[in-house]
Design an enzyme around this catalytic site. Structure first.
Site, short mmCIF file in Angstrom:
data_model
loop_
_atom_site.label_atom_id
_atom_site.label_comp_id
_atom_site.label_asym_id
_atom_site.label_seq_id
_atom_site.Cartn_x
_atom_site.Cartn_y
_atom_site.Cartn_z
N ASN A 108 0.87 -1.18 0.00
CA ASN A 108 0.00 0.00 0.00
C ASN A 108 0.90 1.23 0.00
O ASN A 108 1.48 1.58 1.02
CB ASN A 108 -0.89 -0.03 1.25
CG ASN A 108 -1.68 1.25 1.41
OD1 ASN A 108 -1.78 2.06 0.48
ND2 ASN A 108 -2.25 1.44 2.60
N LYS A 164 0.11 4.31 -0.36
CA LYS A 164 -0.48 5.55 0.17
C LYS A 164 -0.19 6.70 -0.80
O LYS A 164 -0.13 6.47 -2.01
CB LYS A 164 0.01 5.82 1.60
CG LYS A 164 -0.11 4.56 2.46
CD LYS A 164 0.11 4.77 3.92
CE LYS A 164 -0.02 3.42 4.63
NZ LYS A 164 -0.01 3.51 6.06
N HIS A 190 -9.55 1.02 4.57
CA HIS A 190 -8.25 1.17 5.22
C HIS A 190 -8.40 2.11 6.41
O HIS A 190 -9.22 3.04 6.38
CB HIS A 190 -7.21 1.73 4.23
CG HIS A 190 -5.84 1.77 4.82
ND1 HIS A 190 -5.41 2.81 5.60
CD2 HIS A 190 -4.83 0.87 4.79
CE1 HIS A 190 -4.18 2.55 6.02
NE2 HIS A 190 -3.79 1.39 5.53
N GLU A 222 -6.82 4.57 7.44
CA GLU A 222 -6.71 6.01 7.15
C GLU A 222 -8.00 6.53 6.51
O GLU A 222 -8.37 7.69 6.71
CB GLU A 222 -5.47 6.27 6.28
CG GLU A 222 -4.20 6.16 7.14
CD GLU A 222 -2.98 5.60 6.43
OE1 GLU A 222 -2.91 5.68 5.19
OE2 GLU A 222 -2.10 5.06 7.13
N GLU A 238 -5.47 -5.11 10.25
CA GLU A 238 -4.46 -4.08 10.50
C GLU A 238 -4.81 -3.33 11.78
O GLU A 238 -5.63 -2.40 11.76
CB GLU A 238 -4.42 -3.08 9.35
CG GLU A 238 -4.04 -3.69 8.03
CD GLU A 238 -3.47 -2.64 7.08
OE1 GLU A 238 -2.30 -2.77 6.69
OE2 GLU A 238 -4.17 -1.67 6.77
N GLY A 257 2.26 2.19 10.62
CA GLY A 257 3.21 3.30 10.48
C GLY A 257 3.88 3.70 11.79
O GLY A 257 4.50 4.75 11.87
N SER A 308 3.33 -2.20 10.29
CA SER A 308 4.76 -2.25 10.58
C SER A 308 5.42 -3.58 10.22
O SER A 308 6.33 -4.02 10.92
CB SER A 308 5.02 -1.88 12.04
OG SER A 308 4.62 -0.53 12.27
P1 PGA Z 1 2.83 0.25 7.55
O1 PGA Z 1 1.38 0.48 6.87
O2 PGA Z 1 3.36 -1.05 6.98
O3 PGA Z 1 3.64 1.44 7.14
O4 PGA Z 1 2.60 0.14 9.03
C1 PGA Z 1 0.48 -0.57 6.65
C2 PGA Z 1 -0.79 -0.07 6.00
O5 PGA Z 1 -1.20 1.07 6.25
O6 PGA Z 1 -1.42 -0.79 5.21
#
Ligand code: PGA
Length: 250
Positions: A9, A11, A92, A94, A162, A168, A208
């Site tokens: 992903n 983003k 997601h 976000e 997730e 993140g 992460s």
């Molecule tokens: P990350 O993000 O691996 O940077 O923690 C995962 C995601 O948002 O799908």
């Protein structure tokens, strides 16, 4: 054992030029057979770069629940289909937390993707305060069931667990925390759809994931692969996660 799925992903990262460079590098680094385990979710501005190739599966980070109309700034699932995208992330964290998407809107988006034969990758996960309040299972059950309630049994579906507190932040869920959540989600699918269709839904872990934690996570029951944010932005880390998660199988 099946290869683990590695979904990236991106983003709001990478320009079209950077996307094209990444794709050539990835195609050189990974065999044609192994490439089948990769999926990339680029920003919508870069769909055309992915549309021009057929070796790497890809999808949208977000599509709207309508395919056309007065919806400024949204992405059409019909356009995604025409451009040969096979997947779309839905829900997601976000989108849920920054853009305030509700379970109801997310369910509508899943249905509209089905109209075009695009596979939804539904993301579910609890916040830190929900985990601390012992609400993890209630939250992910609600998020999954609000979609299962509106789609036919056995629909093409991918799930991504997730935990919001792991996205993140560098704080990965422990293998045990991830395994428990994945088994719980699989049981919900089993109760709703029966054993065969429930097993056909890949459940990816996200939050992460890095080359050095992928091996242990990938060994857990019901973890079929990863949804990777930050570490999917370099070919080294992205393929490092793939390699680490395969090595437990030898
Ligand atoms: P990350 O993000 O691996 O940077 O923690 C995962 C995601 O948002 O799908």
């Amino acid at each position: 054992m099946k290869n683990k799925i590695c979904a990236g992903n991106w983003k709001l990262n990478k320009s079209p030029k950077e996307s094209a460079e990444f794709l050539s590098e990835l195609m050189e680094a990974v065999s044609v057979e192994d490439l089948k385990s990769f999926i990339v979710f680029p920003p919508a501005s870069n769909w055309f770069v992915f549309s021009a190739q057929e070796k790497i599966k890809w999808g949208a980070q977000n599509t709207y629940c309508e395919s056309s109309g007065a919806f400024t700034g949204e992405n059409s699932p019909q356009t995604l289909k025409e451009m040969k995208g096979q997947f779309s992330l839905v829900g997601h964290s976000e989108r849920r937390h920054i853009f305030l998407e509700s379970d109801d809107l997310i369910a509508k988006k899943v249905k509209s993707l089905q109209v075009y034969g695009i596979i939804p990758m539904l993301c579910v996960g609890e916040t830190l305060s929900e985990r601390e309040a012992g609400q993890t299972e209630n939250v992910i059950k609600r998020q999954l069931e609000s979609v299962l309630n509106v789609i036919p049994k056995g629909s093409a579906l991918y799930l991504a667990y997730e935990p919001v507190w792991a996205i993140g932040t560098g704080k990965v869920a422990s293998p045990e925390q991830a395994r428990q959540a994945h088994e719980f989600l699989r049981n919900i699918l089993r109760d709703a759809w029966g054993e065969g269709p429930a097993q056909a839904v890949p459940i990816l872990y996200g939050g992460s994931v890095k080359p050095d934690n992928a091996k242990e996570l990938g060994m857990q029951n019901d973890i079929d692969g990863f949804l990777i944010g930050g570490a999917s932005l370099t070919v080294d880390n992205f393929t490092g996660i793939f390699k680490a998660s395969q090595s437990q199988q030898s």
